[in-house]
Scaffold this motif. Structure first.
Motif, PDB file in Angstrom:
ATOM      1  N   ALA A 118      18.722 -47.850 -10.175  1.00 42.01           N
ATOM      2  CA  ALA A 118      19.283 -47.181 -11.358  1.00 42.01           C
ATOM      3  C   ALA A 118      20.616 -46.527 -11.026  1.00 42.01           C
ATOM      4  O   ALA A 118      21.531 -46.499 -11.861  1.00 42.01           O
ATOM      5  N   SER A 122      24.177 -47.223 -12.904  1.00 43.12           N
ATOM      6  CA  SER A 122      24.880 -46.088 -13.515  1.00 43.12           C
ATOM      7  C   SER A 122      26.306 -45.977 -12.971  1.00 43.12           C
ATOM      8  O   SER A 122      27.217 -45.586 -13.695  1.00 43.12           O
ATOM      9  N   PHE A 245      15.211 -52.470 -10.391  1.00 37.78           N
ATOM     10  CA  PHE A 245      15.903 -52.111 -11.629  1.00 37.78           C
ATOM     11  C   PHE A 245      14.898 -52.014 -12.780  1.00 37.78           C
ATOM     12  O   PHE A 245      14.288 -53.011 -13.175  1.00 37.78           O
ATOM     13  N   GLN A 246      14.726 -50.779 -13.287  1.00 34.66           N
ATOM     14  CA  GLN A 246      13.848 -50.522 -14.424  1.00 34.66           C
ATOM     15  C   GLN A 246      14.665 -49.891 -15.543  1.00 34.66           C
ATOM     16  O   GLN A 246      15.475 -48.979 -15.305  1.00 34.66           O
ATOM     17  N   ILE A 247      14.457 -50.354 -16.749  1.00 36.13           N
ATOM     18  CA  ILE A 247      15.281 -49.955 -17.895  1.00 36.13           C
ATOM     19  C   ILE A 247      15.280 -48.445 -18.103  1.00 36.13           C
ATOM     20  O   ILE A 247      16.331 -47.813 -18.256  1.00 36.13           O
ATOM     21  N   ALA A 248      14.098 -47.821 -18.121  1.00 35.94           N
ATOM     22  CA  ALA A 248      14.023 -46.386 -18.401  1.00 35.94           C
ATOM     23  C   ALA A 248      14.796 -45.586 -17.352  1.00 35.94           C
ATOM     24  O   ALA A 248      15.530 -44.644 -17.691  1.00 35.94           O
ATOM     25  N   ILE A 250      17.261 -46.644 -15.514  1.00 38.16           N
ATOM     26  CA  ILE A 250      18.693 -46.944 -15.648  1.00 38.16           C
ATOM     27  C   ILE A 250      19.308 -46.123 -16.775  1.00 38.16           C
ATOM     28  O   ILE A 250      20.392 -45.548 -16.632  1.00 38.16           O
ATOM     29  N   VAL A 251      18.633 -46.057 -17.921  1.00 38.69           N
ATOM     30  CA  VAL A 251      19.141 -45.267 -19.054  1.00 38.69           C
ATOM     31  C   VAL A 251      19.283 -43.802 -18.654  1.00 38.69           C
ATOM     32  O   VAL A 251      20.290 -43.144 -18.959  1.00 38.69           O
ATOM     33  N   CYS A 254      22.266 -43.345 -16.354  1.00 40.20           N
ATOM     34  CA  CYS A 254      23.542 -43.519 -17.064  1.00 40.20           C
ATOM     35  C   CYS A 254      23.916 -42.245 -17.823  1.00 40.20           C
ATOM     36  O   CYS A 254      25.093 -41.874 -17.886  1.00 40.20           O
TER      37      CYS A 254
END
Length: 470
Positions: A118, A122, A245-248, A250-251, A254
């Protein structure tokens, strides 16, 4: 640039304060002083995150060494510059405190590889966003930069207090801690007053050394762990596994990167103001790229996102040593500490109350530099006073009431929990509303600043460049 002809050749001499080159011994001493001022801040984030996931002592040592190595490489990039990376200002980059809470939560749920993955994304996100962020540069007249610099200094005082209390030993600070911090503070002040010439610039370094010696005499400094662990280590890339890499995650990271960029803008502009060197939009973007670089290559070496360290802004304001090459030597020292963990353990033996006593001087110098900038602002027939009042209020809220934003949505609370970001956003928005969009009084000041008018730091040093000392 000023051209000088010597012996038929043409030598280029920069007229920028940050390009000054000092004798090697002084450069090394001043660089070491910078590292001692920020060392605790560099090693604390990896210790917190590593402790949360239950790493062993050896694994914790890998995280700490990686943090020092990455901070040193990023600092060299920032001070010396490579292509469009680096503002070439005396700016120290260390491991950021901003994402610690988010990284701890991610690491506890999914492990360090997810944190590293993540972080990389970012960093790339921040790199793409930098041109837009840097374009905001023209909206930073002295009323904005002065507020931001002042808030940076005020926001750092709790850090110094935490060091004096030995970072949360709980309850009231021990009498010994107060005495040790007070002794260090007195030593710094006495050395600043009595040391002749350039030597008084080393007052903070002297305070740290003598404060540590006093602590050792009274059994308050422990050097027993210096010999534990390896003497030399090249590091072990991907020691904790390949980034995932996991979406939550990463968000989340960021969103954190937006905060890091906002703080980076504030700190880089603060350094430019204190040094007395104009920071254009392009130069600001170059500095932000160096900040973000730590998030991109750091995880490959088992480290976390970096950011400009406000602690060192205070040291520049206090000593008026503006050379970027001094900080570059500091970057080399960080790299050496990362490659030789035993040296890092020696520096880590400096008691926290000693750092706290010196920190009161350093962080107060940042706030004083901001007040000095605000003294140059025109307050007649405009709303600049309101801008200053509200911006300082937003900056102080997290200091006065750390739990104030706990009921806010998590993403918003993460951003506003930093007083620097709160003060920064308030000053920027109010200046846009009152001066840029709503009136000419503040705009005249804005135009003067953009035209390269005299900065507060330049006018605040009577005697520099003249016949006497201020």
């Amino acid at each position: 640039m000023i051209s000088l002809r010597r012996g038929g050749s043409r030598a280029q001499v920069s007229d920028r304060p940050e390009d000054e080159k000092l004798p090697p011994l002084r450069t090394t001493a001043y660089g070491l002083q910078h590292i001692l001022a920020m060392y605790a801040g560099v090693v604390t984030p990896p210790i917190i995150v590593g402790g949360a996931v239950g790493l062993s002592t050896a694994e914790m040592g890998i995280l700490v060494s990686a943090a020092l190595l990455v901070s040193g490489l990023a600092t060299l990039l920032q001070t010396l510059g490579v292509w469009r990376f680096g503002a070439k200002l005396p700016v120290v980059i260390g491991i950021s405190f901003v994402p610690v809470t988010a990284m701890t939560a991610i690491a506890e749920d999914s492990g360090l590889p997810v944190v590293f993955g993540a972080t990389i994304i970012s960093g790339l996100f921040g790199l793409a966003l930098i041109p837009f962020m840097a374009s905001l540069r023209r909206f930073f007249p002295p009323v904005v930069t002065g507020c931001v610099i002042t808030v940076i200094g005020l926001s750092l005082f709790p850090v110094a207090v935490g060091w004096i209390m030995d970072n949360g030993s709980g309850g009231e600070p021990a009498t010994g801690n107060l005495a040790l911090a007070g002794a260090t503070l007195v030593i710094v002040l006495v050395l600043a007053r009595v040391l002749p010439g350039a030597l008084n610039k080393l007052a903070v370094l002297g305070g740290l050394v003598l404060g540590t010696a006093i602590a050792a005499l009274f059994g308050m400094a422990d050097f027993g762990g210096v010999t534990d662990g390896p003497v030399f280590s090249l590091g072990q890339p991907f020691y904790f596994g390949t980034p995932e890499f996991q979406i939550a995650a990463i968000v989340t990271m960021c969103i954190v990167m937006l905060v890091i960029l906002a703080e980076g803008i504030a700190d880089i502009l603060a350094v430019g103001e204190i040094v007395g060197s104009k920071v254009s939009s392009r130069r600001l973007a170059d500095g932000l790229r160096a900040d973000v670089s730590a998030a991109i290559f750091g995880p490959l070496l088992n480290s976390f996102p970096g950011s400009t360290f406000s602690q060192n802004v205070g040291l520049i304001a206090l000593t008026r040593i503006k050379s970027r090459f001094v900080v570059a030597v500091g970057g080399l020292i960080l790299i050496t500490l990362g490659l030789f963990p035993i040296l890092g353990r020696v520096v880590a033996a400096i008691p926290m109350p000693v750092l706290g006593g010196a920190g009161l001087v350093l962080f107060g110098s940042v706030a004083a530099a901001g007040i000095r900038t605000l003294a140059k602002v025109n307050y007649e027939n405009n709303l600049n006073l309101v801008i200053v009042a509200v911006s300082l209020g937003f900056g102080i809220i997290p200091i006065a009431a750390p739990e104030f934003y706990e009921t806010f949505p998590d993403a918003l609370a993460m951003i506003l929990h930093s007083g620097i970001v709160g003060g920064f956003v308030a000053a920027l928005v109010l200046n846009l509303c009152f001066n840029v969009l709503g009136g000419a009084g503040g705009q005249e000041q804005h135009d003067e600043y953009e035209a390269g008018g005299t900065t507060a730091s330049q006018e605040a040093a009577p005697g520099e460049g003249s016949s006497g000392r201020g």
